[in-house]
Design an enzyme around this catalytic site. Structure first.
Site, PDB file in Angstrom:
ATOM      1  N   ASP A  56       9.179   2.678   0.124  1.00 30.99           N
ATOM      2  CA  ASP A  56       8.122   3.384   0.837  1.00 30.99           C
ATOM      3  C   ASP A  56       8.326   3.108   2.323  1.00 30.99           C
ATOM      4  OD1 ASP A  56       5.885   4.285   2.114  1.00 30.99           O
ATOM      5  OD2 ASP A  56       4.483   3.605   0.570  1.00 30.99           O
ATOM      6  N   TYR A  98       0.852  -1.194   0.000  1.00 31.85           N
ATOM      7  CA  TYR A  98       0.000   0.000   0.000  1.00 31.85           C
ATOM      8  C   TYR A  98       0.886   1.241   0.000  1.00 31.85           C
ATOM      9  CZ  TYR A  98      -3.656   3.364   1.200  1.00 31.85           C
ATOM     10  OH  TYR A  98      -4.522   4.426   1.175  1.00 31.85           O
ATOM     11  N   LYS A 128       3.980   9.781   8.355  1.00 37.40           N
ATOM     12  CA  LYS A 128       3.724   9.284   9.717  1.00 37.40           C
ATOM     13  C   LYS A 128       4.641   9.880  10.789  1.00 37.40           C
ATOM     14  CE  LYS A 128       1.110   5.540   7.884  1.00 37.40           C
ATOM     15  NZ  LYS A 128      -0.103   4.891   8.196  1.00 37.40           N
TER      16      LYS A 128
HETATM   17  N1  PMP Z   1       2.637   4.209   2.279  1.00 38.91           N
HETATM   18  C1  PMP Z   1       2.496   3.359   3.322  1.00 38.91           C
HETATM   19  C2  PMP Z   1       3.505   2.278   3.499  1.00 38.91           C
HETATM   20  C3  PMP Z   1       1.444   3.525   4.225  1.00 38.91           C
HETATM   21  O1  PMP Z   1       1.324   2.677   5.249  1.00 38.91           O
HETATM   22  C4  PMP Z   1       0.522   4.581   4.020  1.00 38.91           C
HETATM   23  C5  PMP Z   1      -0.649   4.817   4.951  1.00 38.91           C
HETATM   24  N2  PMP Z   1      -0.993   3.843   5.825  1.00 38.91           N
HETATM   25  C6  PMP Z   1       0.705   5.431   2.919  1.00 38.91           C
HETATM   26  C7  PMP Z   1       1.768   5.215   2.079  1.00 38.91           C
HETATM   27  C8  PMP Z   1      -0.239   6.552   2.649  1.00 38.91           C
HETATM   28  O2  PMP Z   1      -0.062   7.547   3.594  1.00 38.91           O
HETATM   29  P1  PMP Z   1      -1.254   8.578   3.913  1.00 38.91           P
HETATM   30  O3  PMP Z   1      -2.348   7.778   4.528  1.00 38.91           O
HETATM   31  O4  PMP Z   1      -0.602   9.555   4.834  1.00 38.91           O
HETATM   32  O5  PMP Z   1      -1.654   9.188   2.628  1.00 38.91           O
END
Ligand code: PMP
Length: 416
Positions: free
Chosen positions: A223, A128, A251
């Site tokens: 990521d 994700y 985060k």
């Molecule tokens: N990349 C990863 C690995 C994530 O866990 C998340 C959100 N859980 C995102 C991207 C997207 O981040 P956001 O919800 O701040 O848009």
């Protein structure tokens, strides 16, 4: 509000029942609108490395707010946070701040496409990276929870430019390069998968991803929205010793305020506007409150590195949990997987190495377990395919209490 929420997984749709509404959080606990306090392992899905409302973050955010909440002009705090990020994550020579992980991931692949002149991206099944169109193909997190392959509204012409390979499978990645010679701009992955539940990389997998992307002229994009500043000061790339070309952050970097960032090699980042020809912008990017929270978080990490404590606490939770699993006779029907302070209890036989394995989980059983834990005063993610987050604010007694709640909940679940 669709589903009554601002983000889908919060609705409890996959576990059933009504979500409670949070009124406040402090340390390792959240209190709901009825005044019930629960031990929290959702922890805003990752940003709260030091628990809810640590004084050093609250103070800096309040101070920043008094000086004005947004300017649309450069501020010193952005420079100070950029200096910390580039010091702490060595592969990041330059960084651009945005407002979410989604924005960071979306911008990173635009840069990868611009820099390589190629259109295709490769991602992992169950990975994700936020909800930008190109990533809503076989995605994890809420997309997995609601068992949808993608999303309406994503043009098939665009989705066709995303190639999906199983996580932890270097041969499949090599196959993608063979099938699409000269087409692949980037391979984007979570170095520790955490949105299909927690799945660590197999030994040699990240190294193989590094070698294959380099050999085929594609960028390696990590990521680290979840793993950044969590599994080590410099993220998973430090823990596993593999350097990506670009890194996506979020985060913890924002300490609970809306912040994302992407960064990496100088020659690549110099392609971003206004230095270069890849456009990306934001009214609230580099927001003073968000930068203040980020500086407070990273300063605390540099002053008092929490990683030994997080590993100890993660291990304590694991030990208690394994004992509870054995006592409940559930040892072989579930898999507990952990990397430091990140973990998941899969309701399937382990080990889980990829999304196909994670999807074998009995999500109905997870739902029953979730509700039993909630009754027992512990707030777990309301979905099987999410990580549990331990913070430094979780006391040893909290972790032991959690293990007891797990034992009782498993007995209830198997008695159903
Ligand atoms: N990349 C990863 C690995 C994530 O866990 C998340 C959100 N859980 C995102 C991207 C997207 O981040 P956001 O919800 O701040 O848009």
């Amino acid at each position: 509000m669709p589903g009554g929420v601002s983000s889908p997984v919060r609705s409890f749709a996959s576990v059933g029942g009504e979500p409670f509404f949070v009124s406040s959080g402090r340390g390792a606990r959240v209190r709901d609108a009825d005044g019930i306090s629960r031990l929290d392992y959702v922890m805003s899905y990752g940003p709260l490395l030091f628990g809810h409302a640590p004084a050093f973050v609250v103070r800096e955010v309040a101070k920043a707010a008094r000086g004005g909440t947004s300017f649309g002009a450069p501020t010193e705090r952005e420079v100070r946070l950029a200096e910390r990020v580039t010091r702490m994550v060595p592969s990041i020579e330059m960084v651009r701040f945005v407002n979410s992980g989604t924005e960071a991931a979306m911008s990173a692949i635009r840069l990868a496409r611009g820099a390589t002149g190629r259109a295709r991206i490769v991602k992992t099944d169950g990975g994700y990276h936020g909800h930008a169109d190109s990533f809503l193909v076989s995605a994890g997190s809420g997309v997995a929870t609601f068992a949808i392959a993608g999303s309406s509204g994503v043009p098939s012409e665009l989705a066709a430019l995303t190639t999906v390979v199983p996580y932890n499978d270097a041969d499949a990645l090599e196959g993608a390069f063979r099938r699409h010679p000269g087409e692949i701009a980037a391979f984007v992955l979570e170095p520790v998968a955490a949105n299909m539940g927690v799945v660590p990389p197999r030994s040699g997998y990240l190294e193989a991803a590094r070698e294959l992307t380099s050999r085929h002229g594609a960028l390696l994009v990590f990521d680290e929205v979840i793993t950044g500043f969590r599994v080590a000061r410099g993220g998973a790339q430090e823990l596993y010793g593999v350097e990506p070309d670009l890194t996506i952050l979020g985060k913890i970097l924002g300490g609970g305020l809306p912040v994302g960032a992407y960064g990496g090699r100088r020659d690549l980042m110099d392609r971003v506007a206004p230095s270069g020809d890849v456009y990306q912008a934001g009214t609230l990017s580099g927001n003073p409150l968000a930068m203040a929270a980020g500086i407070a978080m990273l300063r605390e990490i540099e002053r008092r590195p929490p990683y030994a404590e997080l590993e100890r606490k993660g291990a304590l939770l694991e030990a208690g949990l394994r004992e509870a699993l054995a006592e409940a006779g559930a040892g072989s029907s579930v898999a507990y997987q952990r990397v430091g302070s990140l973990s998941t209890l899969f309701f399937t036989e382990g080990p889980v190495a990829d999304f196909a394995g994670a999807k074998r989980s009995d999500t109905a059983r997870y739902a029953a377990f979730f509700h039993a834990m909630r009754e027992g005063g512990v707030f777990l993610p309301p979905a099987q395919f999410e990580a549990w987050f331990v913070s430094t604010a979780h006391a040893d007694a909290d972790l032991r209490r959690t293990a007891r709640a797990v034992r009782e909940s498993l007995q209830q679940v198997s008695g159903d």
